[in-house]
Design a protein around this motif. Structure first.
Motif, PDB file in Angstrom:
ATOM      1  N   ALA A  19       0.869  -1.063   0.115  1.00 50.90           N
ATOM      2  CA  ALA A  19       0.025  -0.034   0.011  1.00 50.90           C
ATOM      3  C   ALA A  19       0.732   1.266  -0.108  1.00 50.90           C
ATOM      4  O   ALA A  19       0.473   2.246  -0.676  1.00 50.90           O
ATOM      5  CB  ALA A  19      -0.809   0.043   1.259  1.00 50.90           C
ATOM      6  N   GLN A  20       1.986   1.113   0.520  1.00 50.31           N
ATOM      7  CA  GLN A  20       3.056   2.324   0.413  1.00 50.31           C
ATOM      8  C   GLN A  20       3.716   2.461  -0.600  1.00 50.31           C
ATOM      9  O   GLN A  20       3.933   3.398  -1.044  1.00 50.31           O
ATOM     10  CB  GLN A  20       3.621   2.286   1.740  1.00 50.31           C
ATOM     11  N   PHE A  21       4.266   1.192  -1.105  1.00 52.32           N
ATOM     12  CA  PHE A  21       5.398   1.057  -2.052  1.00 52.32           C
ATOM     13  C   PHE A  21       4.647   1.174  -3.503  1.00 52.32           C
ATOM     14  O   PHE A  21       5.296   1.964  -4.300  1.00 52.32           O
ATOM     15  CB  PHE A  21       6.223  -0.056  -2.112  1.00 52.32           C
ATOM     16  N   ARG A  63      16.035   0.456  11.939  1.00 54.59           N
ATOM     17  CA  ARG A  63      16.388   1.699  12.485  1.00 54.59           C
ATOM     18  C   ARG A  63      17.385   2.268  11.525  1.00 54.59           C
ATOM     19  O   ARG A  63      18.569   1.602  11.447  1.00 54.59           O
ATOM     20  CB  ARG A  63      17.015   1.351  14.027  1.00 54.59           C
ATOM     21  N   HIS A  64      17.211   3.371  11.013  1.00 50.06           N
ATOM     22  CA  HIS A  64      18.227   4.193  10.154  1.00 50.06           C
ATOM     23  C   HIS A  64      19.384   4.503  11.135  1.00 50.06           C
ATOM     24  O   HIS A  64      19.353   4.715  12.027  1.00 50.06           O
ATOM     25  CB  HIS A  64      17.270   5.465   9.775  1.00 50.06           C
ATOM     26  N   GLY A  65      20.490   4.224  10.380  1.00 46.99           N
ATOM     27  CA  GLY A  65      21.772   4.624  10.699  1.00 46.99           C
ATOM     28  C   GLY A  65      22.548   3.345  11.636  1.00 46.99           C
ATOM     29  O   GLY A  65      23.639   3.287  11.854  1.00 46.99           O
ATOM     30  N   ARG A  66      21.699   2.217  11.378  1.00 42.50           N
ATOM     31  CA  ARG A  66      22.402   0.879  12.370  1.00 42.50           C
ATOM     32  C   ARG A  66      22.980   0.244  10.890  1.00 42.50           C
ATOM     33  O   ARG A  66      22.599   0.532   9.771  1.00 42.50           O
ATOM     34  CB  ARG A  66      21.360   0.056  12.789  1.00 42.50           C
ATOM     35  N   VAL A  67      23.685  -0.846  11.338  1.00 42.64           N
ATOM     36  CA  VAL A  67      24.087  -1.685  10.080  1.00 42.64           C
ATOM     37  C   VAL A  67      23.079  -2.110   9.339  1.00 42.64           C
ATOM     38  O   VAL A  67      21.971  -2.548   9.798  1.00 42.64           O
ATOM     39  CB  VAL A  67      24.889  -2.920  10.810  1.00 42.64           C
ATOM     40  N   GLY A  68      23.308  -1.994   8.015  1.00 36.36           N
ATOM     41  CA  GLY A  68      22.074  -2.557   7.112  1.00 36.36           C
ATOM     42  C   GLY A  68      21.770  -1.291   6.234  1.00 36.36           C
ATOM     43  O   GLY A  68      22.559  -0.245   6.020  1.00 36.36           O
ATOM     44  N   GLY A  93       1.241   7.288   2.882  1.00 39.55           N
ATOM     45  CA  GLY A  93       1.225   7.006   4.219  1.00 39.55           C
ATOM     46  C   GLY A  93       2.997   7.004   4.480  1.00 39.55           C
ATOM     47  O   GLY A  93       2.957   6.887   5.798  1.00 39.55           O
ATOM     48  N   TRP A  94       3.798   7.355   3.866  1.00 36.30           N
ATOM     49  CA  TRP A  94       5.128   7.608   3.968  1.00 36.30           C
ATOM     50  C   TRP A  94       5.390   8.831   5.169  1.00 36.30           C
ATOM     51  O   TRP A  94       4.627   9.733   5.020  1.00 36.30           O
ATOM     52  CB  TRP A  94       6.028   7.899   2.820  1.00 36.30           C
ATOM     53  N   THR A  95       6.324   8.623   5.966  1.00 35.52           N
ATOM     54  CA  THR A  95       6.640   9.779   6.851  1.00 35.52           C
ATOM     55  C   THR A  95       7.820  10.586   6.379  1.00 35.52           C
ATOM     56  O   THR A  95       8.752  10.080   5.958  1.00 35.52           O
ATOM     57  CB  THR A  95       7.278   9.110   8.183  1.00 35.52           C
ATOM     58  N   ALA A 112      16.556  17.397  -3.068  1.00 41.56           N
ATOM     59  CA  ALA A 112      16.001  16.225  -2.698  1.00 41.56           C
ATOM     60  C   ALA A 112      15.041  16.111  -1.519  1.00 41.56           C
ATOM     61  O   ALA A 112      15.104  17.196  -0.970  1.00 41.56           O
ATOM     62  CB  ALA A 112      17.385  15.323  -2.385  1.00 41.56           C
ATOM     63  N   SER A 113      14.395  15.165  -1.310  1.00 38.64           N
ATOM     64  CA  SER A 113      13.562  14.777  -0.275  1.00 38.64           C
ATOM     65  C   SER A 113      13.657  13.507   0.180  1.00 38.64           C
ATOM     66  O   SER A 113      14.346  12.504  -0.529  1.00 38.64           O
ATOM     67  CB  SER A 113      12.131  14.998  -0.555  1.00 38.64           C
ATOM     68  N   PHE A 114      13.398  13.146   1.372  1.00 36.84           N
ATOM     69  CA  PHE A 114      13.488  11.647   1.983  1.00 36.84           C
ATOM     70  C   PHE A 114      12.348  11.437   2.958  1.00 36.84           C
ATOM     71  O   PHE A 114      11.705  12.444   3.674  1.00 36.84           O
ATOM     72  CB  PHE A 114      14.659  11.743   3.165  1.00 36.84           C
ATOM     73  N   VAL A 115      11.944  10.241   2.549  1.00 38.29           N
ATOM     74  CA  VAL A 115      10.599   9.859   3.351  1.00 38.29           C
ATOM     75  C   VAL A 115      11.155   8.259   3.832  1.00 38.29           C
ATOM     76  O   VAL A 115      11.834   7.671   3.516  1.00 38.29           O
ATOM     77  CB  VAL A 115       9.653   9.817   2.232  1.00 38.29           C
ATOM     78  N   GLU A 116      10.250   7.795   4.669  1.00 39.58           N
ATOM     79  CA  GLU A 116      10.555   6.389   5.187  1.00 39.58           C
ATOM     80  C   GLU A 116       9.052   5.905   5.482  1.00 39.58           C
ATOM     81  O   GLU A 116       7.959   6.428   5.829  1.00 39.58           O
ATOM     82  CB  GLU A 116      11.299   6.790   6.603  1.00 39.58           C
ATOM     83  N   ASP A 117       8.866   4.504   5.318  1.00 42.09           N
ATOM     84  CA  ASP A 117       7.730   3.832   5.409  1.00 42.09           C
ATOM     85  C   ASP A 117       7.534   3.385   6.727  1.00 42.09           C
ATOM     86  O   ASP A 117       8.390   3.665   7.652  1.00 42.09           O
ATOM     87  CB  ASP A 117       7.728   2.894   4.245  1.00 42.09           C
ATOM     88  N   GLY A 118       6.771   2.602   6.992  1.00 43.11           N
ATOM     89  CA  GLY A 118       6.388   2.103   8.283  1.00 43.11           C
ATOM     90  C   GLY A 118       7.289   0.783   8.669  1.00 43.11           C
ATOM     91  O   GLY A 118       7.417   0.629  10.016  1.00 43.11           O
ATOM     92  N   ASN A 119       7.815   0.398   7.902  1.00 44.89           N
ATOM     93  CA  ASN A 119       9.136  -0.622   8.102  1.00 44.89           C
ATOM     94  C   ASN A 119      10.313  -0.081   8.622  1.00 44.89           C
ATOM     95  O   ASN A 119      11.275  -0.667   8.719  1.00 44.89           O
ATOM     96  CB  ASN A 119       9.143  -1.498   6.972  1.00 44.89           C
ATOM     97  N   GLY A 120      10.493   1.369   8.490  1.00 49.45           N
ATOM     98  CA  GLY A 120      11.931   1.994   8.676  1.00 49.45           C
ATOM     99  C   GLY A 120      12.643   2.074   7.166  1.00 49.45           C
ATOM    100  O   GLY A 120      13.684   2.616   7.247  1.00 49.45           O
TER     101      GLY A 120
END
Length: 136
Positions: A19-21, A63-68, A93-95, A112-120
């Motif tokens: 639904a978000q992607f 979690r943004h900024g963690r490994v991955g 529904g993206w943040t 640019a712009s940056f958005v994040e979905d419910g899964n981070g």
């Protein structure tokens, strides 16, 4: 030939992630393909983006900024496209992480712009036109 063939991303809830992607990838010109338990989007001869269910349900959000995963940037043709895609994502529904703006720390043209979905999962819409030639 694309550098990347495909990118697979695990999510806690595939239908919610779709639904978000889906509005974002549709607006980018990708075609959606549903499979048993997963979904993918791609353009003719281009890189494929795949959403898969997490092997460990309930292990999100990322979690943004963690490994991955850090973020995936989509290069678009204009600032107006950045604004349009940002609005599509927010409507889906993206943040908002960062509203569309110039990023002079990269260069004076980088918008640019940056958005994040419910899964981070974080994505960026960016326009970085080439520097104008000063040659005559």
């Amino acid at each position: 030939m694309p550098v990347f063939d495909h990118l697979g991303v695990s999510v806690d809830d595939v239908p919610s992630a779709i639904a978000q992607f889906d509005p974002v990838f549709t607006a980018l010109g990708f075609t959606r393909y549903d499979a048993d338990g997963s979904v993918s989007w791609h353009t003719e001869g281009e890189t494929e983006f795949i959403l898969l269910p997490a092997r460990e349900p309930g292990s999100g959000p990322h979690r943004h900024g963690r490994v991955g995963w850090q973020h995936l940037a989509f290069a678009v043709d204009s600032r107006a496209d950045v604004d349009r895609l940002h609005a599509v994502a927010v409507d889906a529904g993206w943040t908002v992480v960062r509203d569309p703006k110039l990023y002079p720390r990269f260069n004076e043209r980088y918008y640019a712009s940056f958005v994040e979905d419910g899964n981070g999962i974080r994505i960026e819409f960016m326009h970085n036109p080439p520097r104008e030639s000063t040659e005559s």
